[in-house]
Scaffold this motif. Structure first.
Motif, PDB file in Angstrom:
ATOM      1  N   HIS A 175      27.634  22.114 -13.950  1.00  0.00           N
ATOM      2  CA  HIS A 175      28.175  20.886 -14.559  1.00  0.00           C
ATOM      3  C   HIS A 175      29.632  21.042 -14.976  1.00  0.00           C
ATOM      4  O   HIS A 175      30.172  22.144 -15.018  1.00  0.00           O
ATOM      5  CB  HIS A 175      27.339  20.467 -15.779  1.00  0.00           C
ATOM      6  CG  HIS A 175      27.294  21.475 -16.890  1.00  0.00           C
ATOM      7  ND1 HIS A 175      26.299  22.416 -17.029  1.00  0.00           N
ATOM      8  CD2 HIS A 175      28.130  21.693 -17.951  1.00  0.00           C
ATOM      9  CE1 HIS A 175      26.520  23.153 -18.106  1.00  0.00           C
ATOM     10  NE2 HIS A 175      27.642  22.748 -18.695  1.00  0.00           N
ATOM     11  N   ASN A 177      32.375  19.611 -18.209  1.00  0.00           N
ATOM     12  CA  ASN A 177      32.354  19.087 -19.575  1.00  0.00           C
ATOM     13  C   ASN A 177      33.754  18.575 -19.888  1.00  0.00           C
ATOM     14  O   ASN A 177      34.737  19.294 -19.708  1.00  0.00           O
ATOM     15  CB  ASN A 177      31.910  20.165 -20.559  1.00  0.00           C
ATOM     16  CG  ASN A 177      31.642  19.610 -21.951  1.00  0.00           C
ATOM     17  OD1 ASN A 177      32.503  18.941 -22.537  1.00  0.00           O
ATOM     18  ND2 ASN A 177      30.466  19.889 -22.490  1.00  0.00           N
ATOM     19  N   HIS A 220      22.514  17.769 -16.922  1.00  0.00           N
ATOM     20  CA  HIS A 220      23.775  17.053 -16.713  1.00  0.00           C
ATOM     21  C   HIS A 220      24.563  17.507 -15.495  1.00  0.00           C
ATOM     22  O   HIS A 220      24.389  18.616 -14.986  1.00  0.00           O
ATOM     23  CB  HIS A 220      24.675  17.115 -17.949  1.00  0.00           C
ATOM     24  CG  HIS A 220      25.015  18.468 -18.514  1.00  0.00           C
ATOM     25  ND1 HIS A 220      24.159  19.526 -18.569  1.00  0.00           N
ATOM     26  CD2 HIS A 220      26.160  18.909 -19.081  1.00  0.00           C
ATOM     27  CE1 HIS A 220      24.741  20.553 -19.151  1.00  0.00           C
ATOM     28  NE2 HIS A 220      25.977  20.217 -19.449  1.00  0.00           N
ATOM     29  N   HIS A 234      35.025  22.532 -20.139  1.00  0.00           N
ATOM     30  CA  HIS A 234      34.604  23.687 -19.333  1.00  0.00           C
ATOM     31  C   HIS A 234      33.965  23.263 -18.029  1.00  0.00           C
ATOM     32  O   HIS A 234      33.626  22.110 -17.832  1.00  0.00           O
ATOM     33  CB  HIS A 234      33.648  24.607 -20.116  1.00  0.00           C
ATOM     34  CG  HIS A 234      32.358  23.990 -20.548  1.00  0.00           C
ATOM     35  ND1 HIS A 234      32.153  23.422 -21.781  1.00  0.00           N
ATOM     36  CD2 HIS A 234      31.163  23.868 -19.910  1.00  0.00           C
ATOM     37  CE1 HIS A 234      30.911  22.993 -21.889  1.00  0.00           C
ATOM     38  NE2 HIS A 234      30.289  23.239 -20.765  1.00  0.00           N
ATOM     39  N   ALA A 236      30.774  24.798 -15.592  1.00  0.00           N
ATOM     40  CA  ALA A 236      29.634  25.702 -15.789  1.00  0.00           C
ATOM     41  C   ALA A 236      28.978  26.077 -14.471  1.00  0.00           C
ATOM     42  O   ALA A 236      28.690  25.218 -13.636  1.00  0.00           O
ATOM     43  CB  ALA A 236      28.600  25.052 -16.704  1.00  0.00           C
ATOM     44  N   TYR A 277      30.112  31.497 -23.007  1.00  0.00           N
ATOM     45  CA  TYR A 277      31.415  30.896 -22.700  1.00  0.00           C
ATOM     46  C   TYR A 277      32.456  31.988 -22.585  1.00  0.00           C
ATOM     47  O   TYR A 277      32.585  32.827 -23.480  1.00  0.00           O
ATOM     48  CB  TYR A 277      31.852  29.913 -23.795  1.00  0.00           C
ATOM     49  CG  TYR A 277      30.978  28.688 -23.887  1.00  0.00           C
ATOM     50  CD1 TYR A 277      31.195  27.591 -23.057  1.00  0.00           C
ATOM     51  CD2 TYR A 277      29.926  28.627 -24.796  1.00  0.00           C
ATOM     52  CE1 TYR A 277      30.383  26.467 -23.129  1.00  0.00           C
ATOM     53  CE2 TYR A 277      29.111  27.512 -24.874  1.00  0.00           C
ATOM     54  CZ  TYR A 277      29.345  26.438 -24.046  1.00  0.00           C
ATOM     55  OH  TYR A 277      28.539  25.327 -24.118  1.00  0.00           O
ATOM     56  N   GLU A 287      31.607  28.229 -18.471  1.00  0.00           N
ATOM     57  CA  GLU A 287      30.296  28.507 -19.075  1.00  0.00           C
ATOM     58  C   GLU A 287      29.394  29.116 -18.014  1.00  0.00           C
ATOM     59  O   GLU A 287      29.395  28.680 -16.864  1.00  0.00           O
ATOM     60  CB  GLU A 287      29.649  27.214 -19.604  1.00  0.00           C
ATOM     61  CG  GLU A 287      28.306  27.495 -20.280  1.00  0.00           C
ATOM     62  CD  GLU A 287      27.590  26.238 -20.804  1.00  0.00           C
ATOM     63  OE1 GLU A 287      27.983  25.118 -20.425  1.00  0.00           O
ATOM     64  OE2 GLU A 287      26.630  26.399 -21.572  1.00  0.00           O
TER      65      GLU A 287
HETATM   66 FE   LIG Z   1      28.159  23.153 -20.695  1.00  0.00          FE
END
Ligand SMILES: [Fe+2]
Length: 383
Positions: A175, A177, A220, A234, A236, A277, A287
């Motif tokens: 994902h 962010n 997500h 971030h 991931a 992280y 992440e």
């Molecule tokens: Fe995340």
């Protein structure tokens, strides 16, 4: 959201509704493009050699292609050309959040959808990056540079090539962010774009601090975090299991790179995923994430966390370091210039959860709680 029900786990569930906002992006009459998943991010790095060392030698991403100024990386299970493009440039920033769409025809829809919103839209039959064909890039109404594509060069999926994997193998892009000042406005816009909300963080005044939303059947494809924005919080990548994340921590320690670890390892409340992280040489945040849950049913319950629940961001109650709340990467417009950042006007999550005494661990009844009840023994309270 519909009426919320308190669960035995300590958070609330409801059925998704359109997020109320007093500052909506208009809903276009044109239908949104059918997005399959988050697919790759293009980031600008200041020193490609240093970034190559970090992403290839430390995090073990797979090199699909490279030239003097650009590196194209993918995860072990990926079959499209790349999940991450590192391009050397003058200022560390994010050039594109790229989504794969379900068919070539969806690109016409993307053009119509964003054109109706008055956004800047650019389409290139030859693509914006190597390995990808016909693509549409937009400056979306929230200020983020987004790309939509279908046509892509297939490469070998290396999932079975265990001889090439490290114990910390990154197997999928999971994902993005994004940091945005007005989370309800951003979330409602993403609902119009066809995203489904899976979780959010609110307070007793219905202030929304963050929201998670999906296209694929995970928690997500992107999340909207409240803060000064637009900025990138971030990107991931997923590992198979949590022990892979512990190996990455051990490896960073052995390489004397523990300063790269910003937060974690730990278990999230939101998403239930195990996490770590790290910050790359330019400060871009990565992440490492694993083991969230399936979310693909149409009536998947939306989870709402209380901003005062100290387990929402870390299920073990560890506080969040201030840099995690405050720092993020700039994003670029389609000309490569940094997008102006607007301040968050609503209460910030850090302000709501770090007491006036500076301790980043609070409970509603904190006033006369003892030191240990306040969690001052918790990792991070010395910060
Ligand atoms: Fe995340």
């Amino acid at each position: 959201m519909s009426e919320k029900t308190l669960t035995s786990s300590g958070f609330y569930v409801s059925q998704e509704a359109f997020v109320p906002t007093n500052n909506p992006v208009p809903t276009p009459k044109a239908p949104p493009p059918d997005i399959v998943r988050c697919a790759y991010m293009e980031i600008v790095v200041s020193n490609l050699a240093a970034s190559r060392k970090f992403y290839v030698e430390v995090l073990d991403l797979v090199v699909t292609a490279e030239d003097e100024h650009t590196l194209y990386l993918r995860s072990t299970e990926e079959f499209i050309h790349h999940n991450l493009v590192l391009r050397e440039g003058p200022m560390p920033a994010v050039a594109a959040f790229a989504y794969r769409v379900r068919s070539p025809a969806e690109l016409d829809r993307a053009v119509d959808f964003y054109t109706e919103l008055g956004c800047r839209v650019e389409r290139r039959a030859e693509g914006f990056t190597r390995g990808i064909g016909d693509s549409v890039r937009v400056e979306d109404p929230l200020g983020f540079p987004c790309e939509f594509f279908y046509d892509v060069e297939h490469v070998e999926r290396l999932a079975w090539r265990y001889d090439l994997h490290s114990a910390g193998a990154l197997v999928r892009l999971d994902h993005f962010n994004q940091v945005t000042p007005d989370v309800p406005r951003a979330t409602r816009f993403m609902q119009d774009l066809g995203f489904r909300v899976t979780e959010d963080i609110q307070d007793e005044h219905n202030t929304v601090y963050a929201a998670w939303m999906r296209r694929k059947s995970t928690v997500h494809d992107t999340a909207m975090t409240g803060g000064d924005g637009p900025r990138m919080h971030h990107i991931a990548f997923a590992t198979h299991e949590k022990h892979n994340i512990l190996f990455i921590c051990d490896k960073l320690g052995a390489l004397r790179l523990s300063d790269c670890i910003e937060r974690g390892p730990g278990r999230h409340g939101v998403s239930n995923a195990f996490y770590l992280y790290v910050r790359d040489p330019d400060g871009h945040r990565i992440e490492i994430y694993t083991q969230d849950y399936y979310s693909g049913d149409p009536d998947n319950p939306v989870i709402t966390w209380d901003v005062h629940d100290n387990q929402r961001r870390d299920w073990w109650g560890h506080p969040v370091v201030p840099s995690w709340y405050n720092e993020a990467s700039p994003v670029l417009d389609l000309d490569g210039n940094p997008q102006p950042v607007a301040p968050r006007t609503e209460h910030s999550e850090m302000a709501a959860t770090i007491g006036a005494d500076g301790f980043s661990y609070t409970r509603k009844q904190d006033d006369d709680a003892s030191t240990s009840e306040k969690g001052e023994y918790k990792l991070g309270n010395q910060l």
